[in-house]
Design a protein around this motif. Structure first.
Motif, PDB file in Angstrom:
ATOM      1  N   ALA A  76       0.833  -1.206   0.000  1.00 41.49           N
ATOM      2  CA  ALA A  76       0.000   0.000   0.000  1.00 41.49           C
ATOM      3  C   ALA A  76       0.866   1.255   0.000  1.00 41.49           C
ATOM      4  O   ALA A  76       0.557   2.233  -0.704  1.00 41.49           O
ATOM      5  CB  ALA A  76      -0.932  -0.004   1.211  1.00 41.49           C
ATOM      6  N   SER A  77       1.949   1.250   0.759  1.00 39.62           N
ATOM      7  CA  SER A  77       2.855   2.408   0.791  1.00 39.62           C
ATOM      8  C   SER A  77       3.478   2.636  -0.585  1.00 39.62           C
ATOM      9  O   SER A  77       3.574   3.778  -1.049  1.00 39.62           O
ATOM     10  CB  SER A  77       3.956   2.200   1.829  1.00 39.62           C
ATOM     11  OG  SER A  77       3.410   2.197   3.125  1.00 39.62           O
ATOM     12  N   GLN A  78       3.906   1.561  -1.218  1.00 45.44           N
ATOM     13  CA  GLN A  78       4.516   1.669  -2.545  1.00 45.44           C
ATOM     14  C   GLN A  78       3.514   2.216  -3.557  1.00 45.44           C
ATOM     15  O   GLN A  78       3.811   3.130  -4.317  1.00 45.44           O
ATOM     16  CB  GLN A  78       5.033   0.305  -2.995  1.00 45.44           C
ATOM     17  CG  GLN A  78       5.659   0.325  -4.377  1.00 45.44           C
ATOM     18  CD  GLN A  78       5.996  -1.069  -4.871  1.00 45.44           C
ATOM     19  OE1 GLN A  78       5.393  -2.048  -4.453  1.00 45.44           O
ATOM     20  NE2 GLN A  78       6.954  -1.149  -5.777  1.00 45.44           N
ATOM     21  N   LEU A  79       2.309   1.672  -3.552  1.00 45.93           N
ATOM     22  CA  LEU A  79       1.284   2.135  -4.487  1.00 45.93           C
ATOM     23  C   LEU A  79       0.876   3.575  -4.187  1.00 45.93           C
ATOM     24  O   LEU A  79       0.686   4.379  -5.103  1.00 45.93           O
ATOM     25  CB  LEU A  79       0.066   1.214  -4.445  1.00 45.93           C
ATOM     26  CG  LEU A  79       0.280  -0.195  -4.988  1.00 45.93           C
ATOM     27  CD1 LEU A  79      -0.932  -1.069  -4.689  1.00 45.93           C
ATOM     28  CD2 LEU A  79       0.572  -0.155  -6.482  1.00 45.93           C
ATOM     29  N   GLY A  80       0.753   3.894  -2.906  1.00 44.34           N
ATOM     30  CA  GLY A  80       0.389   5.257  -2.522  1.00 44.34           C
ATOM     31  C   GLY A  80       1.431   6.263  -2.961  1.00 44.34           C
ATOM     32  O   GLY A  80       1.095   7.365  -3.413  1.00 44.34           O
ATOM     33  N   ALA A  81       2.698   5.895  -2.836  1.00 39.78           N
ATOM     34  CA  ALA A  81       3.775   6.804  -3.218  1.00 39.78           C
ATOM     35  C   ALA A  81       3.704   7.148  -4.701  1.00 39.78           C
ATOM     36  O   ALA A  81       4.020   8.278  -5.092  1.00 39.78           O
ATOM     37  CB  ALA A  81       5.132   6.185  -2.873  1.00 39.78           C
ATOM     38  N   THR A  82       3.279   6.224  -5.530  1.00 34.82           N
ATOM     39  CA  THR A  82       3.175   6.515  -6.967  1.00 34.82           C
ATOM     40  C   THR A  82       2.084   7.541  -7.252  1.00 34.82           C
ATOM     41  O   THR A  82       2.111   8.203  -8.288  1.00 34.82           O
ATOM     42  CB  THR A  82       2.884   5.235  -7.793  1.00 34.82           C
ATOM     43  OG1 THR A  82       1.609   4.721  -7.423  1.00 34.82           O
ATOM     44  CG2 THR A  82       3.963   4.189  -7.592  1.00 34.82           C
ATOM     45  N   GLU A  83       1.155   7.706  -6.336  1.00 35.78           N
ATOM     46  CA  GLU A  83       0.069   8.677  -6.495  1.00 35.78           C
ATOM     47  C   GLU A  83       0.194   9.843  -5.512  1.00 35.78           C
ATOM     48  O   GLU A  83      -0.774  10.575  -5.284  1.00 35.78           O
ATOM     49  CB  GLU A  83      -1.282   7.981  -6.309  1.00 35.78           C
ATOM     50  CG  GLU A  83      -1.590   6.930  -7.352  1.00 35.78           C
ATOM     51  CD  GLU A  83      -1.636   7.511  -8.771  1.00 35.78           C
ATOM     52  OE1 GLU A  83      -2.226   8.611  -8.952  1.00 35.78           O
ATOM     53  OE2 GLU A  83      -1.080   6.869  -9.678  1.00 35.78           O
ATOM     54  N   VAL A 139      -5.839   7.418   3.598  1.00 37.76           N
ATOM     55  CA  VAL A 139      -4.683   8.100   3.018  1.00 37.76           C
ATOM     56  C   VAL A 139      -4.961   9.604   2.885  1.00 37.76           C
ATOM     57  O   VAL A 139      -6.116  10.045   2.933  1.00 37.76           O
ATOM     58  CB  VAL A 139      -4.318   7.524   1.624  1.00 37.76           C
ATOM     59  CG1 VAL A 139      -3.889   6.073   1.714  1.00 37.76           C
ATOM     60  CG2 VAL A 139      -5.458   7.700   0.637  1.00 37.76           C
ATOM     61  N   GLU A 140      -3.875  10.336   2.719  1.00 34.50           N
ATOM     62  CA  GLU A 140      -3.996  11.747   2.378  1.00 34.50           C
ATOM     63  C   GLU A 140      -2.863  12.087   1.442  1.00 34.50           C
ATOM     64  O   GLU A 140      -1.862  11.370   1.371  1.00 34.50           O
ATOM     65  CB  GLU A 140      -3.983  12.636   3.614  1.00 34.50           C
ATOM     66  CG  GLU A 140      -2.720  12.583   4.419  1.00 34.50           C
ATOM     67  CD  GLU A 140      -2.758  13.470   5.651  1.00 34.50           C
ATOM     68  OE1 GLU A 140      -1.697  14.029   5.980  1.00 34.50           O
ATOM     69  OE2 GLU A 140      -3.825  13.594   6.273  1.00 34.50           O
ATOM     70  N   GLU A 141      -3.029  13.180   0.723  1.00 40.96           N
ATOM     71  CA  GLU A 141      -1.973  13.592  -0.199  1.00 40.96           C
ATOM     72  C   GLU A 141      -0.721  13.948   0.593  1.00 40.96           C
ATOM     73  O   GLU A 141      -0.797  14.570   1.647  1.00 40.96           O
ATOM     74  CB  GLU A 141      -2.422  14.792  -1.032  1.00 40.96           C
ATOM     75  CG  GLU A 141      -3.378  14.399  -2.127  1.00 40.96           C
ATOM     76  CD  GLU A 141      -3.601  15.537  -3.103  1.00 40.96           C
ATOM     77  OE1 GLU A 141      -2.610  16.120  -3.581  1.00 40.96           O
ATOM     78  OE2 GLU A 141      -4.784  15.820  -3.346  1.00 40.96           O
ATOM     79  N   SER A 142       0.402  13.482   0.089  1.00 44.89           N
ATOM     80  CA  SER A 142       1.670  13.780   0.751  1.00 44.89           C
ATOM     81  C   SER A 142       1.936  15.275   0.731  1.00 44.89           C
ATOM     82  O   SER A 142       1.663  15.957  -0.264  1.00 44.89           O
ATOM     83  CB  SER A 142       2.830  13.051   0.043  1.00 44.89           C
ATOM     84  OG  SER A 142       2.634  11.667   0.147  1.00 44.89           O
ATOM     85  N   GLY A 143       2.434  15.800   1.859  1.00 45.91           N
ATOM     86  CA  GLY A 143       2.767  17.203   1.957  1.00 45.91           C
ATOM     87  C   GLY A 143       1.558  18.083   2.286  1.00 45.91           C
ATOM     88  O   GLY A 143       1.674  19.291   2.325  1.00 45.91           O
ATOM     89  N   SER A 144       0.370  17.502   2.525  1.00 46.10           N
ATOM     90  CA  SER A 144      -0.815  18.314   2.851  1.00 46.10           C
ATOM     91  C   SER A 144      -0.919  18.527   4.335  1.00 46.10           C
ATOM     92  O   SER A 144      -0.654  17.723   5.136  1.00 46.10           O
ATOM     93  CB  SER A 144      -2.095  17.644   2.395  1.00 46.10           C
ATOM     94  OG  SER A 144      -2.046  17.323   1.042  1.00 46.10           O
TER      95      SER A 144
END
Length: 144
Positions: A76-83, A139-144
């Motif tokens: 999930a972390s790997q897939l989330g990082a791509t988005e 999840v949330e957008e990274s950096g938000s």
């Protein structure tokens, strides 16, 4: 059974069975036990299965669940990082355990083999404990 003659009492017949359950820790001895039973009068050998003790199944299941959750989190972390998403929590977790006793439906063949003086050989390949987890992450957008 021959047909009953008119007016005659039905013939009384009995059938007796004796079931024995044998539990072994050493799977190498299964064939010997089957052969011994047949040599001593067993006319059928049914329900031969290989499984794990409840204690060992629980211990292996616990380890499998831990590994499954670690794997789910990594994927999930790997897939989330791509988005550009970061996991912030877990919404739901569901497990499905798989694997169990392996039965030998052809136990009748084992009885035939034992009576023909060739030793019975059953393949006692490893019993697996498999756990599948389904996890819904928040999840949330990274950096938000």
């Amino acid at each position: 059974e021959p047909p009953r003659r008119e007016g005659a009492e039905p013939e009384v017949r009995y059938r007796a069975t004796h079931d024995v359950r044998v539990t072994l820790d050493d799977t190498e001895r299964v064939g010997t036990v089957v052969d011994t039973a047949v040599r001593n009068g067993a006319t059928a050998v049914e329900g031969v299965e290989f499984t794990l003790s409840a204690e060992r199944r629980e211990r292996l299941g616990r380890a499998a669940r831990e590994r499954a959750m670690t794997s789910a989190r990594e994927k999930a972390s790997q897939l989330g990082a791509t988005e550009n998403l970061t996991i912030t929590g877990v919404r739901t977790v569901r497990t499905v355990s798989e694997g169990g006793p392996r039965s030998y439906a052809d136990a009748a063949a084992a009885t035939q083999t034992a009576t023909e003086s060739a030793p019975t050989d059953l393949d006692a390949t490893p019993v697996r404990v498999t756990v599948r987890v389904e996890v819904v992450y928040e999840v949330e957008e990274s950096g938000s």
